[in-house]
Design a protein around this motif. Structure first.
Motif, PDB file in Angstrom:
ATOM      1  N   ASP A  44      52.428  32.427  39.327  1.00  0.00           N
ATOM      2  CA  ASP A  44      51.187  32.610  40.061  1.00  0.00           C
ATOM      3  C   ASP A  44      51.423  32.118  41.490  1.00  0.00           C
ATOM      4  O   ASP A  44      52.344  31.334  41.744  1.00  0.00           O
ATOM      5  CB  ASP A  44      50.079  31.798  39.379  1.00  0.00           C
ATOM      6  CG  ASP A  44      48.774  31.867  40.130  1.00  0.00           C
ATOM      7  OD1 ASP A  44      48.386  32.982  40.525  1.00  0.00           O
ATOM      8  OD2 ASP A  44      48.154  30.810  40.332  1.00  0.00           O
ATOM      9  N   GLY A 104      46.783  37.530  41.651  1.00  0.00           N
ATOM     10  CA  GLY A 104      45.600  38.326  41.880  1.00  0.00           C
ATOM     11  C   GLY A 104      45.559  38.894  43.286  1.00  0.00           C
ATOM     12  O   GLY A 104      44.770  39.783  43.583  1.00  0.00           O
ATOM     13  N   GLY A 136      46.201  41.465  40.534  1.00  0.00           N
ATOM     14  CA  GLY A 136      45.675  41.104  39.226  1.00  0.00           C
ATOM     15  C   GLY A 136      46.259  41.891  38.080  1.00  0.00           C
ATOM     16  O   GLY A 136      45.663  41.986  37.005  1.00  0.00           O
ATOM     17  N   ARG A 157      36.231  40.177  36.996  1.00  0.00           N
ATOM     18  CA  ARG A 157      36.549  38.804  36.614  1.00  0.00           C
ATOM     19  C   ARG A 157      36.146  37.838  37.722  1.00  0.00           C
ATOM     20  O   ARG A 157      36.539  38.015  38.886  1.00  0.00           O
ATOM     21  CB  ARG A 157      38.051  38.668  36.350  1.00  0.00           C
ATOM     22  CG  ARG A 157      38.483  37.293  35.848  1.00  0.00           C
ATOM     23  CD  ARG A 157      39.996  37.197  35.864  1.00  0.00           C
ATOM     24  NE  ARG A 157      40.602  38.182  34.990  1.00  0.00           N
ATOM     25  CZ  ARG A 157      40.892  37.966  33.708  1.00  0.00           C
ATOM     26  NH1 ARG A 157      40.618  36.802  33.171  1.00  0.00           N
ATOM     27  NH2 ARG A 157      41.462  38.900  32.980  1.00  0.00           N
ATOM     28  N   ILE A 167      36.591  34.377  39.518  1.00  0.00           N
ATOM     29  CA  ILE A 167      37.671  33.406  39.656  1.00  0.00           C
ATOM     30  C   ILE A 167      37.120  32.119  40.265  1.00  0.00           C
ATOM     31  O   ILE A 167      36.485  32.144  41.321  1.00  0.00           O
ATOM     32  CB  ILE A 167      38.805  33.946  40.552  1.00  0.00           C
ATOM     33  CG1 ILE A 167      39.245  35.353  40.104  1.00  0.00           C
ATOM     34  CG2 ILE A 167      39.974  32.970  40.557  1.00  0.00           C
ATOM     35  CD1 ILE A 167      39.864  35.407  38.736  1.00  0.00           C
ATOM     36  N   ASP A 209      37.386  39.359  41.231  1.00  0.00           N
ATOM     37  CA  ASP A 209      38.472  40.323  41.314  1.00  0.00           C
ATOM     38  C   ASP A 209      38.121  41.496  40.403  1.00  0.00           C
ATOM     39  O   ASP A 209      37.759  41.298  39.233  1.00  0.00           O
ATOM     40  CB  ASP A 209      39.799  39.702  40.865  1.00  0.00           C
ATOM     41  CG  ASP A 209      40.517  38.995  41.993  1.00  0.00           C
ATOM     42  OD1 ASP A 209      40.095  39.138  43.158  1.00  0.00           O
ATOM     43  OD2 ASP A 209      41.509  38.288  41.719  1.00  0.00           O
ATOM     44  N   ASN A 261      45.212  43.552  33.532  1.00  0.00           N
ATOM     45  CA  ASN A 261      45.355  42.110  33.722  1.00  0.00           C
ATOM     46  C   ASN A 261      46.828  41.776  33.833  1.00  0.00           C
ATOM     47  O   ASN A 261      47.699  42.632  33.592  1.00  0.00           O
ATOM     48  CB  ASN A 261      44.680  41.316  32.588  1.00  0.00           C
ATOM     49  CG  ASN A 261      45.263  41.636  31.229  1.00  0.00           C
ATOM     50  OD1 ASN A 261      46.427  41.356  30.950  1.00  0.00           O
ATOM     51  ND2 ASN A 261      44.454  42.225  30.352  1.00  0.00           N
ATOM     52  N   LYS A 262      47.139  40.564  34.194  1.00  0.00           N
ATOM     53  CA  LYS A 262      48.534  40.163  34.385  1.00  0.00           C
ATOM     54  C   LYS A 262      49.359  40.283  33.104  1.00  0.00           C
ATOM     55  O   LYS A 262      50.520  40.669  33.133  1.00  0.00           O
ATOM     56  CB  LYS A 262      48.603  38.722  34.885  1.00  0.00           C
ATOM     57  CG  LYS A 262      48.031  38.488  36.272  1.00  0.00           C
ATOM     58  CD  LYS A 262      48.200  37.026  36.671  1.00  0.00           C
ATOM     59  CE  LYS A 262      47.565  36.693  38.001  1.00  0.00           C
ATOM     60  NZ  LYS A 262      47.762  35.268  38.374  1.00  0.00           N
ATOM     61  N   ASN A 314      42.683  33.598  35.432  1.00  0.00           N
ATOM     62  CA  ASN A 314      43.290  34.927  35.423  1.00  0.00           C
ATOM     63  C   ASN A 314      44.761  34.906  35.003  1.00  0.00           C
ATOM     64  O   ASN A 314      45.431  35.941  35.007  1.00  0.00           O
ATOM     65  CB  ASN A 314      43.116  35.642  36.770  1.00  0.00           C
ATOM     66  CG  ASN A 314      43.917  35.006  37.890  1.00  0.00           C
ATOM     67  OD1 ASN A 314      44.493  33.935  37.741  1.00  0.00           O
ATOM     68  ND2 ASN A 314      43.940  35.676  39.029  1.00  0.00           N
ATOM     69  N   ASP A 315      45.261  33.722  34.629  1.00  0.00           N
ATOM     70  CA  ASP A 315      46.616  33.610  34.090  1.00  0.00           C
ATOM     71  C   ASP A 315      46.629  33.573  32.556  1.00  0.00           C
ATOM     72  O   ASP A 315      47.696  33.579  31.945  1.00  0.00           O
ATOM     73  CB  ASP A 315      47.301  32.335  34.609  1.00  0.00           C
ATOM     74  CG  ASP A 315      47.510  32.361  36.111  1.00  0.00           C
ATOM     75  OD1 ASP A 315      48.031  33.369  36.607  1.00  0.00           O
ATOM     76  OD2 ASP A 315      47.146  31.375  36.784  1.00  0.00           O
TER      77      ASP A 315
END
Length: 265
Positions: free
Chosen positions: A15, A50, A74, A173, A175, A185, A192-193, A219-220
């Motif tokens: 990240d 992201g 993202g 999403r 954040i 985001d 997604n990631k 978001n991870d």
């Protein structure tokens, strides 16, 4: 799990904000040396962020080899450090136009990237003097194609929050971090990631089980759940730490650099 007992991975995804960079939005010299050490060992390394390519091309990506692969927007895009798009799932032009117009009418601001350019709403541009990472920003006036893998919405209020909650055909999403105000985001549905990491690993010729991911934000989470080994930064929310295999040091205390050094010894 102790760091000393970890099996060295073949691929590493990092990240950016709060992981690769500290709270001053800087990559420390020690972290830069850590990245160089990973590259020298022949491991595949890239970011999973992201942020759009436009946001990181002039400051973050120069720390990596030109042909290295990165997950940006993202999870909406895999791009080489030199700008070549390897894979992408974009939000169509018309949908982006409608989204941004509604966001601006609600009193919030938007931003999205295309190549090395970050396009922003007029109100957002008024508040920008000189981006510390050298990001090139422009107005969307005259832009014919607004398609993009990610739209970020800032200066959020209840009106825009309600509007975004109705976007069922997009992934929206919120954040939250301890170093930035909350923002949204927005990507194409199911992006997604974690989902894109599967494609990233395949392009690298490795498996997800051979991949390490390091992050600090909500978001991870999808990324941490699919890789073989995950690490959360010390300042991460409890939910992120609970989803990771281990917790490493704080971003302002070279936590990532120390972790990489121990992995390579």
């Amino acid at each position: 799990m102790k760091i000393d007992s970890l099996v060295r991975p073949k691929g590493i995804l990092l990240d950016v904000d709060g992981t690769l960079t500290n709270r001053q939005k800087e990559v420390s010299e020690r972290t830069a040396r850590g990245i160089a050490g990973v590259v020298k060992k022949g491991l595949k390394i890239g970011v999973a962020t992201g942020r759009s390519y436009a946001s990181i091309v002039n400051y973050i990506l120069p720390f990596f080899p030109k042909r290295s692969l990165h997950i940006v927007a993202g999870g909406g895009q895999i791009v080489r450090a030199d700008g070549k798009i390897i894979w992408e799932k974009a939000i169509p032009h018309g949908q982006v136009v409608n989204l941004c117009q509604e966001v601006e009418a609600s009193g919030a601001t938007y931003a999205f990237g295309q190549g090395p350019i970050l396009y922003r709403s007029e109100e957002a541009l008024k508040k920008i003097y000189k981006h510390p990472w050298g990001t090139k920003t422009k107005s969307t006036k005259g832009l014919k194609d607004w398609s993009t893998p990610l739209v970020s919405v800032s200066n959020i209020n209840e009106k825009v929050r309600h509007f975004l909650s109705q976007q069922r055909d997009l992934s929206v999403r919120e954040i939250e971090t301890d170093y930035l105000p909350p923002y949204f985001d927005i990507t194409a549905k199911s992006v997604n990631k974690g989902a894109t990491a599967r494609i990233w690993a395949k392009k690298q010729g490795i498996s997800l089980k051979e991949t390490l991911a390091v992050g600090d934000s909500i978001n991870d989470l999808e990324l941490m759940r699919v890789v073989g080994l995950s690490a959360a930064m010390e300042q991460s929310p409890g939910k992120v730490k609970a989803a990771s295999d281990i917790t490493i040091g704080d971003t302002d205390k070279d936590g990532l650099a120390e972790f990489l050094e121990k992995l390579l010894t």
